[in-house]
Design an enzyme around this catalytic site. Structure first.
Site, short mmCIF file in Angstrom:
data_model
loop_
_atom_site.label_atom_id
_atom_site.label_comp_id
_atom_site.label_asym_id
_atom_site.label_seq_id
_atom_site.Cartn_x
_atom_site.Cartn_y
_atom_site.Cartn_z
N LYS A 116 4.54 -19.20 1.99
CA LYS A 116 5.20 -17.90 2.11
C LYS A 116 5.99 -17.76 3.41
O LYS A 116 7.07 -17.19 3.44
CB LYS A 116 4.15 -16.79 2.01
CG LYS A 116 3.55 -16.63 0.62
CD LYS A 116 2.61 -15.46 0.58
CE LYS A 116 2.10 -15.17 -0.83
NZ LYS A 116 1.32 -16.26 -1.40
N GLU A 200 2.35 -8.89 7.51
CA GLU A 200 3.51 -8.06 7.18
C GLU A 200 3.15 -6.58 7.26
O GLU A 200 1.98 -6.21 7.11
CB GLU A 200 4.00 -8.35 5.76
CG GLU A 200 4.63 -9.70 5.59
CD GLU A 200 5.14 -9.91 4.18
OE1 GLU A 200 5.98 -10.80 4.01
OE2 GLU A 200 4.71 -9.20 3.26
N HIS A 235 -5.16 -6.70 -5.97
CA HIS A 235 -3.90 -7.43 -5.81
C HIS A 235 -3.60 -8.34 -7.01
O HIS A 235 -2.76 -9.23 -6.90
CB HIS A 235 -3.88 -8.25 -4.52
CG HIS A 235 -4.10 -7.44 -3.29
ND1 HIS A 235 -3.24 -6.46 -2.87
CD2 HIS A 235 -5.13 -7.43 -2.40
CE1 HIS A 235 -3.70 -5.90 -1.76
NE2 HIS A 235 -4.85 -6.46 -1.47
N ARG A 296 7.24 -21.23 -11.35
CA ARG A 296 6.63 -21.56 -12.63
C ARG A 296 6.89 -20.42 -13.61
O ARG A 296 7.46 -19.40 -13.25
CB ARG A 296 5.12 -21.75 -12.47
CG ARG A 296 4.46 -20.54 -11.80
CD ARG A 296 2.96 -20.58 -11.83
NE ARG A 296 2.35 -19.61 -10.95
CZ ARG A 296 2.20 -18.32 -11.22
NH1 ARG A 296 2.67 -17.83 -12.35
NH2 ARG A 296 1.59 -17.50 -10.36
#
Length: 666
Positions: A116, A200, A235, A296
């Site tokens: 990420k 973040e 999540h 994917r």
């Protein structure tokens, strides 16, 4: 086009890929672990190869064994599905080195988007909007804490190599950061073998909107519009829909072009999804930020297929075979609205703990295989199959299409009502409550929707008790009537020469004991009573498990399944799980175990949060367990003192296993 491919996956996605391959005349090879020898995906393919033990690391994550199987069977290409090795650059490279086509992006694109932090640095160069945060390589805990303080709370800690909600924690204050970081890193190392994280700013009231992209080997990239995946728990996605409610044509184009730019920045080929976090602006628009790219096919790809009329697996196969994209951007259109519900083996009322067990009953609405239809079911199981602790707890995906969102919502609720699963905990009833919640019905979407609607979603009463009891009684009467013969003495209608016949039913529902009585008067009329409430009662068996029941002035069509003392009752308005108990055999029931703390699911002990001799309070965290690659905190059932720890960190525990004993408070 390929003549034979190997599907390096299991469950519903392996069945899904096999269906498209069959349509195109491509032969398929399945791979399977010890526990999957008779699995549905094995039977869906033309050939099958055993690759190892039940744990993923011993089978579906064994890249070298899968490549050997492809070579041995003459497969020209490997479709990785999603999960397992689907985003593993080393596996993609190993396929290429072996002369086998990897049906997915090149290893370089997987590597670029797999971490990420690095991917966000690439996106910054490509001018794709980013959430403010820290994406650096320095993983010193003190530095990460300083960066979080600089960004400002709340912040989100995310595993850099993560996905599927694993290795992710929201932190609301500096005091909670250290513990959240440690837990996040543990989960990341267990799930991905890499504990690097990024920090973040936590966007308040975020919507999770993703763009489906496709690229070919000729350098063309298109976007197939968006999906809204905002409804999540822990999540992880629960419901997905396309198109995103409230999306303007201009914002759709801007997000689509940003997604295409992201894909082109890494030379992307094949199917991929660019995920964005979007937040509402004061003007009523959406501001969006790049979150990550999944290299994917996504679990929720069927909703895109439903609104475009396309087969995305067919696109994958054609592109991997070197063909150009079948359509240009200008030829793509949106038709109607589609919603997908993930049917999972889990207990929503116990913080979504994964469940294991046998699918004693597995009845679903009539559905098409995978072409666009009003109702579609993607599944990798059959009635009688077991959900094991080794793999993801998703049972199937239910997808509906409508001319507009309202019609799709109505069809989804009806399809969920026709979905009957007995034998283990599932989220089917919970999904119906979400679909009918005020927020979801009005498309008031964000990732906190489930928490916001907690009062109506959790611990909700199932069917009214009298309806559940009526189902139990109707099923019992039907079973008895089936034993009757022409001999009048075999009749079980409760006839008495004098007075009324009275029959007692002891029922346990939601942990409470109830007594229902059925009274038959001399003229054959029946009355059902619970406590001081009474209803005229009538029942007629329409089929083996289906009963027409009259309760007072209301008529109900009840489907009832019985397995020993366990009774499941399904109606149009909901369902209930009950137990018809023998009051003599269960005379001692109700005694509290008080001092025992047991594992709510099979898993591995990560840590104990108290030691022998510690005084603890009701609700205090006492142990952390891992099940299906997710951590679960087990809390104290009452005040007390830790008398004994019965396991050690790292030990495997079966469901119901006693973890520790509590003594009375000192």
């Amino acid at each position: 086009m390929f003549k034979k491919i190997l599907i390096a996956n299991r469950g519903e996605i392996a069945c899904r890929v096999a269906a498209t391959a069959r349509k195109l005349g491509i032969r398929t090879v399945a791979v399977y672990s010890d526990v999957d020898a008779d699995a549905r995906h094995v039977l869906a393919c033309d050939e099958a190869v055993h690759i190892g033990g039940p744990a993923p690391k011993d089978s579906y994550l064994r890249a070298e064994r899968i490549i050997e199987a492809a070579k041995a069977t003459g497969a020209e290409a490997v479709h990785p599905g999603y999960g397992f090795l689907s985003e593993n650059e080393d596996f993609a490279q190993a396929c290429d080195d072996a002369g086998i086509v990897f049906i997915g992006p090149p290893p370089s694109a997987i590597k670029a988007m797999g971490l990420k932090a690095e991917s966000k640095q690439l996106m910054e160069k490509a001018r794709v909007p980013l959430v403010p945060g820290y994406h650096g390589a320095n993983q010193d805990a003190a530095l990460l804490k300083r960066e979080a303080d600089r960004i400002g709370y709340p912040v989100l800690i995310k595993a850099s190599a993560g996905g599927g909600g694993k290795g992710m924690r929201a932190v609301s204050s500096a005091d909670d950061f250290d513990a959240a970081l440690a837990s996040c890193k543990r989960e990341a190392i267990n799930s991905f073998g890499d504990d690097a994280v990024l920090i973040e700013r936590y966007v308040t009231r975020p919507r999770h909107i993703e763009i489906q992209v496709f690229g070919d080997m000729q350098g063309n990239v298109v976007y197939l519009f968006e999906r809204d995946c905002s409804v999540q728990r822990r999540h992880q996605k629960v419901l997905e829909e396309a198109p995103a409610p409230g999306m303007t044509a201009q914002r759709r184009r801007e997000m689509g072009e940003a997604a295409v730019a992201a894909a082109k920045a890494v030379g992307y080929v094949g199917a991929g999804t660019v995920e964005f976090i979007a937040e509402p602006t004061p003007e009523g628009d959406l501001r969006f930020y790049f979150m990550e790219m999944n290299t994917r096919l996504q679990v929720e790809h069927p909703v895109t297929e439903a609104i475009t009329g396309l087969d995305l697996v067919e696109w994958q196969l054609r592109i991997a075979a070197g063909q150009p994209l079948p359509l240009t951007q200008g030829e793509l259109r949106i038709h109607g609205h589609a919603i997908e519900a993930r049917l999972c083996a889990e207990n929503p009322d116990a913080n979504f703990l994964p469940a294991t067990g046998r699918l004693d009953v597995y009845r679903t609405p009539e559905a098409a295989a995978f072409e666009r239809a009003d109702v579609r079911l993607d599944a990798g199981v059959r009635e009688g199959d077991a959900i094991t602790p080794y793999y993801d707890p998703m049972i199937a995906k239910l997808i509906v299409w409508g001319a507009d969102r309202d019609q799709a919502l109505a069809r989804l609720d009806a399809a969920l009502a026709q979905t009957h699963i007995v034998g283990l905990h599932t989220n089917v009833a919970f999904l119906r409550r979400v679909v009918n919640s005020r927020s979801f019905a009005r498309a008031d979407l964000d990732t906190a929707l489930i928490e916001r609607e907690r009062a109506v979603l959790f611990d909700a009463p199932p069917l009214p008790l009298e309806v559940s009891a009526a189902g139990v009684v109707a099923h019992a009467l039907a079973a008895e009537q089936a034993l009757e013969t022409a001999d009048p003495w075999s009749r079980r209608d409760g006839w008495r020469l004098h007075g009324a016949a009275l029959r007692r039913f002891d029922i346990e529902a939601q942990g409470r004991h109830h007594v229902a009585t059925l009274q038959r008067t001399h003229d054959g009329a029946m009355v059902l009573a619970i406590g001081d409430r009474r209803w005229p009662f009538g029942a007629r068996a329409r089929a083996a498990n289906l009963h027409d029941v009259t309760l007072g002035e209301q008529r109900h069509a009840l489907t009832v399944y019985a397995n020993g003392e366990r009774i499941a009752v399904f109606a149009a308005e909901g369902s209930a799980q009950l137990q018809e108990i023998d009051p003599i055999a269960h005379a001692a029931d109700g005694a509290l175990e008080g001092g025992r703390l047991t594992a709510p699911m099979p898993g591995r002990v990560i840590a104990f949060l108290a030691k022998v001799g510690d005084s603890v309070k009701l609700g205090q965290p006492l142990a952390v367990m891992e099940a299906m690659k997710m951590e679960h905190t087990i809390t104290a059932p009452r005040d007390g003192m830790v008398a004994e720890l019965l396991y050690a960190a790292g030990d495997q525990v079966s469901e119901g296993g006693e973890l520790l004993r509590l003594a009375a408070p000192a």
